[in-house]
Design a protein around this motif. Structure first.
Motif, PDB file in Angstrom:
ATOM      1  N   VAL A  97      70.201  59.591-110.692  1.00 27.26           N
ATOM      2  CA  VAL A  97      69.870  58.003-110.287  1.00 27.26           C
ATOM      3  C   VAL A  97      71.457  57.561-110.563  1.00 27.26           C
ATOM      4  CG1 VAL A  97      69.041  55.897-111.077  1.00 27.26           C
ATOM      5  CG2 VAL A  97      67.686  58.008-111.375  1.00 27.26           C
ATOM      6  N   THR A  98      72.103  56.709-109.537  1.00 27.46           N
ATOM      7  CA  THR A  98      73.189  56.364-109.748  1.00 27.46           C
ATOM      8  C   THR A  98      72.992  54.629-110.004  1.00 27.46           C
ATOM      9  OG1 THR A  98      73.930  57.669-108.009  1.00 27.46           O
ATOM     10  CG2 THR A  98      75.304  55.693-108.206  1.00 27.46           C
ATOM     11  N   ASN A  99      73.573  54.360-110.915  1.00 29.32           N
ATOM     12  CA  ASN A  99      73.589  52.915-111.320  1.00 29.32           C
ATOM     13  C   ASN A  99      74.729  52.378-110.701  1.00 29.32           C
ATOM     14  OD1 ASN A  99      74.427  50.307-112.921  1.00 29.32           O
ATOM     15  ND2 ASN A  99      72.638  50.898-114.197  1.00 29.32           N
ATOM     16  N   ILE A 100      74.397  51.183-109.677  1.00 31.94           N
ATOM     17  CA  ILE A 100      75.657  50.394-109.100  1.00 31.94           C
ATOM     18  C   ILE A 100      75.682  48.980-109.608  1.00 31.94           C
ATOM     19  CG2 ILE A 100      75.354  51.831-106.933  1.00 31.94           C
ATOM     20  CD1 ILE A 100      73.623  49.600-105.857  1.00 31.94           C
ATOM     21  N   GLY A 101      77.021  48.448-109.765  1.00 27.05           N
ATOM     22  CA  GLY A 101      77.207  47.075-110.082  1.00 27.05           C
ATOM     23  C   GLY A 101      78.048  46.386-109.237  1.00 27.05           C
ATOM     24  N   ALA A 102      78.081  45.119-109.112  1.00 29.54           N
ATOM     25  CA  ALA A 102      78.997  44.242-108.263  1.00 29.54           C
ATOM     26  C   ALA A 102      79.061  42.867-108.529  1.00 29.54           C
ATOM     27  CB  ALA A 102      78.542  44.368-106.882  1.00 29.54           C
ATOM     28  N   GLU A 103      79.798  42.080-108.184  1.00 36.54           N
ATOM     29  CA  GLU A 103      79.703  40.624-108.566  1.00 36.54           C
ATOM     30  C   GLU A 103      79.454  39.851-107.254  1.00 36.54           C
ATOM     31  OE1 GLU A 103      83.400  39.372-110.473  1.00 36.54           O
ATOM     32  OE2 GLU A 103      83.532  41.144-111.808  1.00 36.54           O
ATOM     33  N   SER A 104      79.072  40.502-106.338  1.00 36.38           N
ATOM     34  CA  SER A 104      78.561  39.837-105.103  1.00 36.38           C
ATOM     35  C   SER A 104      77.486  40.366-104.284  1.00 36.38           C
ATOM     36  CB  SER A 104      79.595  39.439-103.992  1.00 36.38           C
ATOM     37  OG  SER A 104      79.944  40.581-103.097  1.00 36.38           O
ATOM     38  N   PRO A 105      76.418  39.752-103.853  1.00 37.49           N
ATOM     39  CA  PRO A 105      75.484  40.496-103.049  1.00 37.49           C
ATOM     40  C   PRO A 105      75.953  41.450-102.178  1.00 37.49           C
ATOM     41  CG  PRO A 105      74.714  38.181-103.547  1.00 37.49           C
ATOM     42  CD  PRO A 105      76.088  38.446-103.884  1.00 37.49           C
ATOM     43  N   ALA A 106      77.081  41.210-101.357  1.00 36.77           N
ATOM     44  CA  ALA A 106      77.475  41.794-100.339  1.00 36.77           C
ATOM     45  C   ALA A 106      77.993  43.129-100.878  1.00 36.77           C
ATOM     46  CB  ALA A 106      78.651  41.165 -99.494  1.00 36.77           C
ATOM     47  N   ASP A 107      78.770  43.061-101.913  1.00 33.08           N
ATOM     48  CA  ASP A 107      79.167  44.262-102.469  1.00 33.08           C
ATOM     49  C   ASP A 107      78.183  45.299-102.979  1.00 33.08           C
ATOM     50  OD1 ASP A 107      81.640  43.278-102.047  1.00 33.08           O
ATOM     51  OD2 ASP A 107      82.337  43.368-104.006  1.00 33.08           O
ATOM     52  N   PHE A 108      77.154  44.560-103.675  1.00 32.70           N
ATOM     53  CA  PHE A 108      75.899  45.576-103.814  1.00 32.70           C
ATOM     54  C   PHE A 108      75.549  46.435-102.708  1.00 32.70           C
ATOM     55  CE2 PHE A 108      75.261  43.101-107.890  1.00 32.70           C
ATOM     56  CZ  PHE A 108      74.936  44.018-108.639  1.00 32.70           C
ATOM     57  N   ALA A 109      75.194  45.535-101.438  1.00 30.33           N
ATOM     58  CA  ALA A 109      74.749  46.146-100.198  1.00 30.33           C
ATOM     59  C   ALA A 109      75.842  47.082 -99.824  1.00 30.33           C
ATOM     60  CB  ALA A 109      74.775  44.934 -99.351  1.00 30.33           C
ATOM     61  N   GLU A 110      77.090  46.954 -99.828  1.00 32.45           N
ATOM     62  CA  GLU A 110      78.019  47.989 -99.232  1.00 32.45           C
ATOM     63  C   GLU A 110      77.671  49.295-100.195  1.00 32.45           C
ATOM     64  OE1 GLU A 110      81.818  46.389 -98.364  1.00 32.45           O
ATOM     65  OE2 GLU A 110      82.381  48.563 -98.214  1.00 32.45           O
ATOM     66  N   LEU A 111      77.666  49.213-101.471  1.00 30.25           N
ATOM     67  CA  LEU A 111      77.508  50.476-102.372  1.00 30.25           C
ATOM     68  C   LEU A 111      76.112  50.934-101.987  1.00 30.25           C
ATOM     69  CD1 LEU A 111      78.566  48.568-105.754  1.00 30.25           C
ATOM     70  CD2 LEU A 111      79.332  50.889-104.957  1.00 30.25           C
ATOM     71  N   THR A 142      69.847  36.119-114.323  1.00 34.97           N
ATOM     72  CA  THR A 142      69.064  35.037-114.980  1.00 34.97           C
ATOM     73  C   THR A 142      68.564  34.196-113.896  1.00 34.97           C
ATOM     74  OG1 THR A 142      71.055  33.756-115.019  1.00 34.97           O
ATOM     75  CG2 THR A 142      70.386  35.048-116.813  1.00 34.97           C
ATOM     76  N   ASP A 143      68.872  34.381-112.590  1.00 35.98           N
ATOM     77  CA  ASP A 143      68.414  33.467-111.438  1.00 35.98           C
ATOM     78  C   ASP A 143      67.374  34.312-110.644  1.00 35.98           C
ATOM     79  OD1 ASP A 143      67.766  32.095-109.177  1.00 35.98           O
ATOM     80  OD2 ASP A 143      69.991  31.460-109.103  1.00 35.98           O
ATOM     81  N   PRO A 144      65.932  34.295-110.545  1.00 32.06           N
ATOM     82  CA  PRO A 144      65.105  34.846-109.772  1.00 32.06           C
ATOM     83  C   PRO A 144      65.655  35.148-108.324  1.00 32.06           C
ATOM     84  CG  PRO A 144      63.885  33.538-111.197  1.00 32.06           C
ATOM     85  CD  PRO A 144      65.392  33.124-111.461  1.00 32.06           C
ATOM     86  N   ALA A 145      66.068  33.933-107.792  1.00 28.36           N
ATOM     87  CA  ALA A 145      66.414  33.875-106.401  1.00 28.36           C
ATOM     88  C   ALA A 145      67.644  35.037-106.102  1.00 28.36           C
ATOM     89  CB  ALA A 145      66.381  32.367-105.854  1.00 28.36           C
ATOM     90  N   MET A 146      68.524  34.523-107.046  1.00 25.29           N
ATOM     91  CA  MET A 146      69.718  35.671-106.812  1.00 25.29           C
ATOM     92  C   MET A 146      69.522  36.980-107.050  1.00 25.29           C
ATOM     93  SD  MET A 146      72.584  33.634-106.289  1.00 25.29           S
ATOM     94  CE  MET A 146      74.082  34.420-107.657  1.00 25.29           C
ATOM     95  N   ALA A 147      68.496  37.340-107.839  1.00 24.50           N
ATOM     96  CA  ALA A 147      68.205  38.708-108.186  1.00 24.50           C
ATOM     97  C   ALA A 147      67.357  39.301-107.001  1.00 24.50           C
ATOM     98  CB  ALA A 147      67.132  39.010-109.233  1.00 24.50           C
ATOM     99  N   ALA A 148      66.802  38.321-106.212  1.00 24.05           N
ATOM    100  CA  ALA A 148      65.864  38.872-105.192  1.00 24.05           C
ATOM    101  C   ALA A 148      66.817  39.169-103.944  1.00 24.05           C
ATOM    102  CB  ALA A 148      64.729  37.673-104.744  1.00 24.05           C
ATOM    103  N   ARG A 149      68.010  38.099-103.745  1.00 26.83           N
ATOM    104  CA  ARG A 149      68.521  38.153-102.615  1.00 26.83           C
ATOM    105  C   ARG A 149      69.447  39.636-102.776  1.00 26.83           C
ATOM    106  NH1 ARG A 149      69.664  37.535 -98.011  1.00 26.83           N
ATOM    107  NH2 ARG A 149      71.881  37.229 -97.275  1.00 26.83           N
ATOM    108  N   VAL A 150      69.949  40.115-103.834  1.00 27.45           N
ATOM    109  CA  VAL A 150      70.483  41.092-104.068  1.00 27.45           C
ATOM    110  C   VAL A 150      69.863  42.380-103.752  1.00 27.45           C
ATOM    111  CG1 VAL A 150      71.745  43.020-105.849  1.00 27.45           C
ATOM    112  CG2 VAL A 150      72.203  40.423-105.987  1.00 27.45           C
ATOM    113  N   ILE A 151      68.453  42.360-104.270  1.00 29.29           N
ATOM    114  CA  ILE A 151      67.597  43.543-103.696  1.00 29.29           C
ATOM    115  C   ILE A 151      67.307  43.489-102.288  1.00 29.29           C
ATOM    116  CG2 ILE A 151      65.359  44.534-104.432  1.00 29.29           C
ATOM    117  CD1 ILE A 151      67.383  44.773-106.705  1.00 29.29           C
ATOM    118  N   GLU A 152      66.944  42.351-101.934  1.00 24.53           N
ATOM    119  CA  GLU A 152      66.708  42.415-100.371  1.00 24.53           C
ATOM    120  C   GLU A 152      67.959  42.899 -99.614  1.00 24.53           C
ATOM    121  OE1 GLU A 152      64.580  38.085-100.104  1.00 24.53           O
ATOM    122  OE2 GLU A 152      66.576  38.340 -98.986  1.00 24.53           O
ATOM    123  N   LEU A 153      69.178  42.680 -99.900  1.00 21.07           N
ATOM    124  CA  LEU A 153      70.236  43.060 -99.248  1.00 21.07           C
ATOM    125  C   LEU A 153      70.399  44.676 -99.219  1.00 21.07           C
ATOM    126  CD1 LEU A 153      73.130  40.363 -99.419  1.00 21.07           C
ATOM    127  CD2 LEU A 153      71.473  40.927 -97.539  1.00 21.07           C
TER     128      LEU A 153
END
Ligand code: SIN
Length: 325
Positions: A97-111, A142-153
């Motif tokens: 399992v690879t754990n990924i981290g980023a400071e923007s939703p777009a970077d999470f998506a690219e990873l 801490t923000d459900p909408a931000m967390a959801a945005r990352v996971i959606e992308l």
């Protein structure tokens, strides 16, 4: 011997014991203490898009009861991970399992996209909860909408199973779990570290250069257990418990609370062989209680609150063939 095999979504794990991200290297560094074949999955240290030097020293501080860290996601970046680590873990006899981290939703998506083609990787754990970057503000934790945005992308860019690693630093973690489930996460990891700090009262100096950091170890177990239980009540996807686990009975508490598996983190620094021994110790406790299958205790807590949450309808990417060890 009890059957220890557990499913996490479409993955089948030989047992419910996993390493926690950031405490076991990328996995094989610890093979002398824990052969990969002993555990259900190896979870990597967080990988980011670009190399990160991490936070200034000191970034580890022992306290009377646990460990503070402010590592700051030090790692060599995705290019080095794909070049050096992925070929090395390819033959490991466990799930990766690879754990990924980023400071923007777009970077999470690219990873997610960069890792999607790697057949050596069985799932992505999305680190929404590192308290040591972005000034400890935990925007995705801490923000459900931000967390959801990352996971959606991330969901849009990978067909691998997605585990969302949540923060305990919220009032209602069940809402965070629901948000990521609705966005397409296949499992939730509960939880990352608690925000904490230490001060040397004589010098007035904080124990960490960043002043605050993530607190982990056995003292956080009751908090982590409550968070994991709350998540398990809130969502239908599997919950992976994490926080303060150091022995088989700790692990079984999380399973009874509703977790499908557990991750062992800080305790590996104190006892690097603990992970390898844990499945056998769990087996012995189950045998002693005449329990033939570990799955039968998952969610068996007698909390008097009735059935757990029903599954929401989620649009999912086409699943890949089942991976198992
Ligand atoms: C760190 O690298 O700062 C720790 C990772 C985490 O808490 O997610």
């Amino acid at each position: 011997m009890a059957s220890l095999r557990v499913p996490i979504g479409r993955l089948s794990l030989r047992n419910p014991v996993l390493s926690a991200s950031g405490t076991f290297g990328h996995g094989l560094e610890m093979a002398g203490f824990c052969p990969p074949s002993a555990i259900g999955a190896l979870v990597s240290k967080t990988v980011t898009l670009r190399p990160r030097p991490g936070n200034p020293l000191p970034r580890l501080c022992e306290t009377s009861g646990g460990l503070l860290n402010s590592i700051g996601l030090e790692n060599r970046g995705i290019d080095a991970y794909l070049r050096d680590v992925v070929p090395a873990v390819r033959g490991a006899d466990t799930l990766i399992v690879t754990n990924i981290g980023a400071e923007s939703p777009a970077d999470f998506a690219e990873l997610a996209e960069r890792l999607d083609g790697c057949d050596a990787i069985d799932a992505l754990e999305v680190n929404l909860s590192c308290p040591n970057v972005q000034g400890g503000k935990l925007p995705f934790g801490t923000d459900p909408a931000m967390a959801a945005r990352v996971i959606e992308l991330v969901r849009a860019r990978t067909s691998k199973p997605i585990w969302a690693k949540l923060s305990p630093n919220v009032a209602r973690i069940g809402e965070m779990a629901k948000a990521v489930e609705g966005a397409g996460a296949d499992a939730v990891t509960a939880v990352n570290t608690l925000l904490g700090m230490a001060i040397d009262w004589k010098s007035g100096k904080p124990g960490l250069a960043t002043v605050q950091g993530g607190y982990s170890g056995p003292p956080i177990k009751p908090i982590a257990l409550r968070c994991a239980w709350e998540c398990a009540r809130a969502v239908a996807i599997p919950v992976i418990g994490c926080g303060g686990i150091r022995c088989a009975s700790d692990a079984l508490e999380f399973l009874v609370a509703g977790c499908a598996a557990v991750q062992v983190g800080t305790w590996s620094f104190a006892d690097p062989g603990a992970l390898a021994r844990l499945p056998g110790e769990i087996d012995a406790l189950l045998d002693g209680a005449s329990i033939a299958d570990v799955r039968s205790i998952i969610g068996s807590v007698r909390d008097g609150l009735g059935p757990r949450h029903a599954a929401p309808s989620i649009a999912r990417a086409e699943p890949r063939p089942v991976a198992s060890t």
